[in-house]
Design a protein around this motif. Structure first.
Motif, PDB file in Angstrom:
ATOM      1  N   TYR A 180      -6.705  -9.135 -10.057  1.00  0.00           N
ATOM      2  CA  TYR A 180      -5.268  -9.391  -9.963  1.00  0.00           C
ATOM      3  C   TYR A 180      -4.797  -9.017  -8.558  1.00  0.00           C
ATOM      4  CZ  TYR A 180      -5.625  -9.593 -15.045  1.00  0.00           C
ATOM      5  OH  TYR A 180      -5.995  -9.919 -16.325  1.00  0.00           O
ATOM      6  N   LEU A 181      -4.230  -9.985  -7.859  1.00  0.00           N
ATOM      7  CA  LEU A 181      -3.870  -9.801  -6.462  1.00  0.00           C
ATOM      8  C   LEU A 181      -2.357  -9.843  -6.268  1.00  0.00           C
ATOM      9  CD1 LEU A 181      -6.478 -12.257  -4.911  1.00  0.00           C
ATOM     10  CD2 LEU A 181      -6.680  -9.774  -5.081  1.00  0.00           C
ATOM     11  N   PRO A 182      -1.831  -9.030  -5.356  1.00  0.00           N
ATOM     12  CA  PRO A 182      -0.411  -9.135  -4.985  1.00  0.00           C
ATOM     13  C   PRO A 182      -0.125 -10.491  -4.344  1.00  0.00           C
ATOM     14  CG  PRO A 182      -1.363  -7.068  -4.223  1.00  0.00           C
ATOM     15  CD  PRO A 182      -2.505  -7.926  -4.668  1.00  0.00           C
ATOM     16  N   LYS A 183       1.150 -10.890  -4.325  1.00  0.00           N
ATOM     17  CA  LYS A 183       1.512 -12.177  -3.731  1.00  0.00           C
ATOM     18  C   LYS A 183       1.229 -12.195  -2.233  1.00  0.00           C
ATOM     19  CE  LYS A 183       5.059 -13.528  -7.061  1.00  0.00           C
ATOM     20  NZ  LYS A 183       6.503 -13.844  -7.289  1.00  0.00           N
ATOM     21  N   LEU A 238       1.044  -4.124 -12.012  1.00  0.00           N
ATOM     22  CA  LEU A 238       0.679  -3.347 -10.821  1.00  0.00           C
ATOM     23  C   LEU A 238       0.575  -4.241  -9.588  1.00  0.00           C
ATOM     24  CD1 LEU A 238      -1.931  -0.788 -12.226  1.00  0.00           C
ATOM     25  CD2 LEU A 238       0.389  -0.320 -11.406  1.00  0.00           C
ATOM     26  N   ALA A 239       0.144  -5.493  -9.775  1.00  0.00           N
ATOM     27  CA  ALA A 239       0.075  -6.417  -8.643  1.00  0.00           C
ATOM     28  C   ALA A 239       1.466  -6.663  -8.055  1.00  0.00           C
ATOM     29  CB  ALA A 239      -0.554  -7.742  -9.081  1.00  0.00           C
ATOM     30  N   GLU A 240       2.504  -6.585  -8.901  1.00  0.00           N
ATOM     31  CA  GLU A 240       3.870  -6.731  -8.402  1.00  0.00           C
ATOM     32  C   GLU A 240       4.261  -5.577  -7.477  1.00  0.00           C
ATOM     33  OE1 GLU A 240       6.343  -7.061 -11.823  1.00  0.00           O
ATOM     34  OE2 GLU A 240       5.684  -9.098 -12.320  1.00  0.00           O
ATOM     35  N   ARG A 241       3.543  -4.468  -7.571  1.00  0.00           N
ATOM     36  CA  ARG A 241       3.788  -3.316  -6.695  1.00  0.00           C
ATOM     37  C   ARG A 241       2.741  -3.210  -5.585  1.00  0.00           C
ATOM     38  NH1 ARG A 241       7.286   0.527  -8.772  1.00  0.00           N
ATOM     39  NH2 ARG A 241       8.739  -0.492 -10.208  1.00  0.00           N
ATOM     40  N   ASP A 242       2.142  -4.327  -5.240  1.00  0.00           N
ATOM     41  CA  ASP A 242       1.182  -4.389  -4.126  1.00  0.00           C
ATOM     42  C   ASP A 242      -0.075  -3.559  -4.379  1.00  0.00           C
ATOM     43  OD1 ASP A 242       2.542  -6.205  -2.661  1.00  0.00           O
ATOM     44  OD2 ASP A 242       3.443  -4.789  -1.262  1.00  0.00           O
ATOM     45  N   ILE A 243      -0.527  -3.552  -5.621  1.00  0.00           N
ATOM     46  CA  ILE A 243      -1.772  -2.867  -5.994  1.00  0.00           C
ATOM     47  C   ILE A 243      -2.733  -3.892  -6.583  1.00  0.00           C
ATOM     48  CG2 ILE A 243      -2.818  -1.148  -7.531  1.00  0.00           C
ATOM     49  CD1 ILE A 243      -0.092   0.349  -7.390  1.00  0.00           C
ATOM     50  N   ILE A 244      -3.954  -3.915  -6.082  1.00  0.00           N
ATOM     51  CA  ILE A 244      -4.979  -4.814  -6.615  1.00  0.00           C
ATOM     52  C   ILE A 244      -5.616  -4.149  -7.840  1.00  0.00           C
ATOM     53  CG2 ILE A 244      -7.225  -5.882  -6.161  1.00  0.00           C
ATOM     54  CD1 ILE A 244      -6.390  -6.193  -3.263  1.00  0.00           C
ATOM     55  N   VAL A 245      -5.787  -4.928  -8.905  1.00  0.00           N
ATOM     56  CA  VAL A 245      -6.402  -4.421 -10.127  1.00  0.00           C
ATOM     57  C   VAL A 245      -7.618  -5.271 -10.463  1.00  0.00           C
ATOM     58  CG1 VAL A 245      -6.096  -3.952 -12.588  1.00  0.00           C
ATOM     59  CG2 VAL A 245      -4.190  -3.583 -11.004  1.00  0.00           C
ATOM     60  N   THR A 246      -8.736  -4.630 -10.725  1.00  0.00           N
ATOM     61  CA  THR A 246      -9.927  -5.328 -11.204  1.00  0.00           C
ATOM     62  C   THR A 246     -10.218  -4.851 -12.619  1.00  0.00           C
ATOM     63  OG1 THR A 246     -11.472  -3.657 -10.362  1.00  0.00           O
ATOM     64  CG2 THR A 246     -10.877  -5.435  -8.876  1.00  0.00           C
ATOM     65  N   PHE A 305      -3.656 -17.695 -17.503  1.00  0.00           N
ATOM     66  CA  PHE A 305      -4.378 -18.945 -17.251  1.00  0.00           C
ATOM     67  C   PHE A 305      -3.737 -19.825 -16.184  1.00  0.00           C
ATOM     68  CE2 PHE A 305      -6.169 -18.033 -21.493  1.00  0.00           C
ATOM     69  CZ  PHE A 305      -7.512 -18.163 -21.181  1.00  0.00           C
ATOM     70  N   THR A 306      -2.528 -19.509 -15.754  1.00  0.00           N
ATOM     71  CA  THR A 306      -1.852 -20.377 -14.788  1.00  0.00           C
ATOM     72  C   THR A 306      -1.553 -19.715 -13.450  1.00  0.00           C
ATOM     73  OG1 THR A 306       0.357 -19.785 -15.650  1.00  0.00           O
ATOM     74  CG2 THR A 306      -0.767 -21.684 -16.661  1.00  0.00           C
ATOM     75  N   SER A 307      -1.560 -18.394 -13.390  1.00  0.00           N
ATOM     76  CA  SER A 307      -1.168 -17.706 -12.171  1.00  0.00           C
ATOM     77  C   SER A 307      -2.208 -17.867 -11.070  1.00  0.00           C
ATOM     78  CB  SER A 307      -0.943 -16.218 -12.452  1.00  0.00           C
ATOM     79  OG  SER A 307      -0.667 -15.523 -11.246  1.00  0.00           O
ATOM     80  N   SER A 308      -1.721 -18.087  -9.863  1.00  0.00           N
ATOM     81  CA  SER A 308      -2.607 -18.172  -8.691  1.00  0.00           C
ATOM     82  C   SER A 308      -2.987 -16.790  -8.170  1.00  0.00           C
ATOM     83  CB  SER A 308      -1.920 -18.968  -7.574  1.00  0.00           C
ATOM     84  OG  SER A 308      -0.714 -18.325  -7.181  1.00  0.00           O
ATOM     85  N   GLN A 309      -2.404 -15.745  -8.776  1.00  0.00           N
ATOM     86  CA  GLN A 309      -2.673 -14.382  -8.314  1.00  0.00           C
ATOM     87  C   GLN A 309      -3.899 -13.765  -8.977  1.00  0.00           C
ATOM     88  OE1 GLN A 309       1.927 -13.430  -8.725  1.00  0.00           O
ATOM     89  NE2 GLN A 309       0.824 -11.653  -7.951  1.00  0.00           N
ATOM     90  N   ILE A 310      -4.526 -14.486  -9.899  1.00  0.00           N
ATOM     91  CA  ILE A 310      -5.670 -13.919 -10.601  1.00  0.00           C
ATOM     92  C   ILE A 310      -6.934 -14.720 -10.299  1.00  0.00           C
ATOM     93  CG2 ILE A 310      -5.083 -15.226 -12.696  1.00  0.00           C
ATOM     94  CD1 ILE A 310      -6.364 -13.001 -14.322  1.00  0.00           C
ATOM     95  N   ARG A 311      -8.021 -14.001 -10.066  1.00  0.00           N
ATOM     96  CA  ARG A 311      -9.342 -14.610  -9.940  1.00  0.00           C
ATOM     97  C   ARG A 311     -10.094 -14.230 -11.211  1.00  0.00           C
ATOM     98  NH1 ARG A 311      -6.371 -15.971  -6.718  1.00  0.00           N
ATOM     99  NH2 ARG A 311      -6.529 -15.980  -4.441  1.00  0.00           N
ATOM    100  N   ARG A 312     -10.343 -15.201 -12.055  1.00  0.00           N
ATOM    101  CA  ARG A 312     -10.909 -14.926 -13.376  1.00  0.00           C
ATOM    102  C   ARG A 312     -12.433 -15.008 -13.373  1.00  0.00           C
ATOM    103  NH1 ARG A 312      -6.378 -17.921 -14.179  1.00  0.00           N
ATOM    104  NH2 ARG A 312      -7.581 -19.854 -13.988  1.00  0.00           N
ATOM    105  N   SER A 313     -13.030 -14.113 -14.134  1.00  0.00           N
ATOM    106  CA  SER A 313     -14.463 -14.152 -14.464  1.00  0.00           C
ATOM    107  C   SER A 313     -15.370 -14.215 -13.244  1.00  0.00           C
ATOM    108  CB  SER A 313     -14.751 -15.333 -15.411  1.00  0.00           C
ATOM    109  OG  SER A 313     -14.099 -15.159 -16.648  1.00  0.00           O
ATOM    110  N   ILE A 314     -15.125 -13.328 -12.294  1.00  0.00           N
ATOM    111  CA  ILE A 314     -16.032 -13.182 -11.156  1.00  0.00           C
ATOM    112  C   ILE A 314     -17.308 -12.478 -11.650  1.00  0.00           C
ATOM    113  CG2 ILE A 314     -16.370 -12.086  -8.912  1.00  0.00           C
ATOM    114  CD1 ILE A 314     -13.343 -12.270  -8.493  1.00  0.00           C
ATOM    115  N   VAL A 315     -18.445 -13.059 -11.355  1.00  0.00           N
ATOM    116  CA  VAL A 315     -19.720 -12.497 -11.818  1.00  0.00           C
ATOM    117  C   VAL A 315     -20.091 -11.283 -10.971  1.00  0.00           C
ATOM    118  CG1 VAL A 315     -22.186 -12.948 -12.129  1.00  0.00           C
ATOM    119  CG2 VAL A 315     -20.509 -14.746 -12.631  1.00  0.00           C
TER     120      VAL A 315
END
Length: 415
Positions: free
Chosen positions: A134-137, A169-177, A112-122
Motif C-alpha cells: 500500500y503506497l501513499p499518493k 496508514l497510506a493516507e498518512r504517508d506510510i507504506i504498508v506491506t 481491487f481498483t486503487s492505483s495505490q496498491i500493488r497486489r500479490s507481489i511474489v
C-alpha cells in the motif's frame, strides 16, 4: 468516543526465482505507467493491453487460490469434526461479517481498483508467498514502512485482512506491506514463521524501489499474526547472536508493534480449547505439546541460551483491549513483564472496554480519530516535523459503516 488507555507502562532497559520475477513485474508495470503519461495512441493501447494482461493474471491467481482454499477447508473440516462450539462461532462470524458488510464492500472495491496498491507481489517460492503493498499518493521522499502480519487463528489468515489498515496508514504517508503466509493445514507454525521471515527479508531488500525508507522499517502483527511475527523476530535475534548466516537483521527493524497477541502458548492451550480451537487441532498447528515453549516468545526471552539475543531486539510496543476474550490481555502484560526482567525495551498500552476486534476492525470502520491509529502514526513520524504538522491538520478518517451496525457486530462477535 475515543477511549484513553488505562495502562501505559514504560519499561527501560537495565544498565526463489519467483521472488525476482514478482518484484520485476511490479517495477516494469510502474515504468509502463510512467511512459503512458507522456505517450500517444500506441502508448495508450500498450497500457490498456498491460492492464488487461495484469487483470487476467489476477483472475487466474484468484481462481487458483479459491480452489486451494476450498480444498484446504475440507481438509480442515476433517480435523475439526462436528463440534458445537466451533460451529456456533462460525455462524456468529458469518453474522458479524454481514453486519459490517457496508464497510467491507467499500474496502474490497478500493482493494481491487486503487492505483495505490500493488497486489500479490511474489516474495518466495512457497505457496502463498505473496504480499500486498500500500503506497501513499505522493512519494516525494523515502517513507516509513510497516511490515504487517495479519491474524486469523493460524487457520484463516490472509493478507487482504490488512487492507483497511493499509489504506488508512497510506493516507498518512506510510507504506504498508501485508505479508501472506501458509495457514494450517497447508503448513504448521514453523512454516508460518519461515514465510514471515522470508517476507521481512524481501521487504528490507526491495522496499527502496517502491519509495520506502529501508532505515525506517517497523514490524507489526495482530492476534495470531502478532504471535507469528514475534517468533520470527526472536528467532532472527537468536540466530544473529550465535553468528549464524541470516538474510535480514533485527537491526533493520526500528520497533515491533504487537496488537492483541498471544505470546505464551503453554498458558493458552486450555483457553483456546474452551473457545472452540480444540486442543488436538491447536497442538497439530504448533507441532505438538513439546514444541509449545519453542514457539512461545515469553518463554524464549527468559531462556538463558537466548541472553545474548536480548540486546539485539528492537523496542516492543504492545497493545491490548481489557475486554479481549479471544486472547486475554494478561498475555501482553505477562510478555512485557518478561521483557522487563531480561532488560529489553518495551511498553504496554491497555484500552479499557475494548475487545479483540474493536481496535483493529470496528474502531477503524467508525472513522474519525482513534487513539491506537494516532499512536502508531505519531511513533513512525517522530522526528519528522513536516510529517507531524501534516498529521495535525489531516482530516478525520471517513466513517465506513453506520454506528448501529458496528455496535450490533460487537455484540455478536465470536472473537
Amino acid at each position: 468516543m475515543v477511549t484513553s488507555p488505562v495502562g501505559y507502562i514504560p519499561v527501560e532497559p537495565a544498565s526463489s526465482s519467483e521472488d525476482k520475477d514478482g518484484a520485476g513485474d511490479s517495477l516494469r508495470s510502474t515504468t509502463a505507467r510512467r511512459r503512458t503519461n507522456s505517450g500517444g495512441g500506441p502508448a495508450k493501447r500498450s497500457a490498456a493491453l498491460c492492464r488487461s494482461q495484469s487483470f487476467s493474471r489476477e483472475i487466474g491467481h484468484a481462481a487458483s487460490e479459491t480452489y486451494l482454499i476450498t480444498r484446504l477447508a475440507f481438509t480442515l473440516l476433517r480435523y475439526l469434526g462436528v463440534g458445537r462450539r466451533w460451529i456456533t462461532r462460525l455462524l456468529a462470524l458469518g453474522l458479524y461479517a454481514m453486519l459490517l458488510m457496508p464497510g467491507f464492500l467499500q474496502v474490497l472495491y478500493k482493494y481491487f481498483t486503487s492505483s495505490q496498491i500493488r497486489r500479490s507481489i511474489v516474495y518466495g517460492d512457497q505457496p502463498r508467498n505473496r504480499l500486498d503493498l500500500y503506497l501513499p499518493k505522493n512519494i516525494d521522499s523515502p517513507k516509513p514502512v510497516i511490515v504487517f502480519v495479519t491474524g486469523g487463528a493460524w487457520i484463516i489468515g490472509y493478507k487482504g485482512w490488512g487492507s483497511l489498515l493499509g489504506f488508512q496508514l497510506a493516507e498518512r504517508d506510510i507504506i504498508v506491506t501485508c505479508i501472506d503466509y501458509r495457514n494450517f493445514p497447508q503448513g504448521t507454525i514453523s512454516d508460518m514463521v519461515d514465510d514471515v521471515s522470508r517476507g521481512i527479508s524481501f521487504v528490507c531488500d526491495n522496499i527502496a524501489k517502491f519509495g520506502g525508507d529501508p532505515n525506517r522499517v517497523y514490524l507489526m502483527g495482530q492476534s495470531a499474526g502478532a504471535h507469528i511475527s514475534s517468533c520470527a523476530l526472536l528467532n532472527q535475534a537468536i540466530k544473529e547472536s550465535k553468528g549464524e548466516s541470516v538474510s535480514w537483521s533485527t537491526s533493520q527493524i526500528n520497533a515491533y508493534f504487537g496488537l492483541s497477541g498471544g505470546y505464551n502458548l503453554t498458558n493458552l492451550v486450555d483457553h483456546f480449547d474452551r473457545r472452540g480451537l480444540y486442543r488436538s487441532i491447536f497442538l497439530s498447528i504448533m507441532e505438538g505439546d513439546e514444541s509449545l515453549p519453542q514457539f512461545s516468545p515469553e518463554i524464549l526471552v527468559e531462556d538463558p541460551n537466548a541472553k545474548n539475543a536480548i540486546p539485539l531486539l528492537p523496542h516492543f510496543v504492545l497493545f491490548h483491549g481489557t475486554e479481549d476474550f479471544s486472547i486475554p490481555p494478561d498475555s501482553s502484560i505477562s510478555f512485557v513483564d518478561a521483557l522487563k526482567r531480561v532488560g529489553a525495551r518495551a511498553e504496554l498500552i491497555l484500552y479499557h472496554g475494548k475487545t479483540h476486534t474493536d481496535l483493529f476492525i470496528q474502531d477503524a470502520l467508525r472513522g474519525g480519530k482513534e487513539e491506537l491509529f494516532d499512536c502508531i502514526v505519531e511513533y513512525l513520524h517522530a522526528g519528522d516535523a513536516e510529517a507531524l504538522a501534516n498529521d495535525a491538520t489531516a482530516p478525520p478518517r471517513k466513517r465506513l459503516c453506520p454506528e448501529p451496525l458496528v455496535k450490533l457486530a460487537g455484540l455478536v462477535s465470536p472473537f
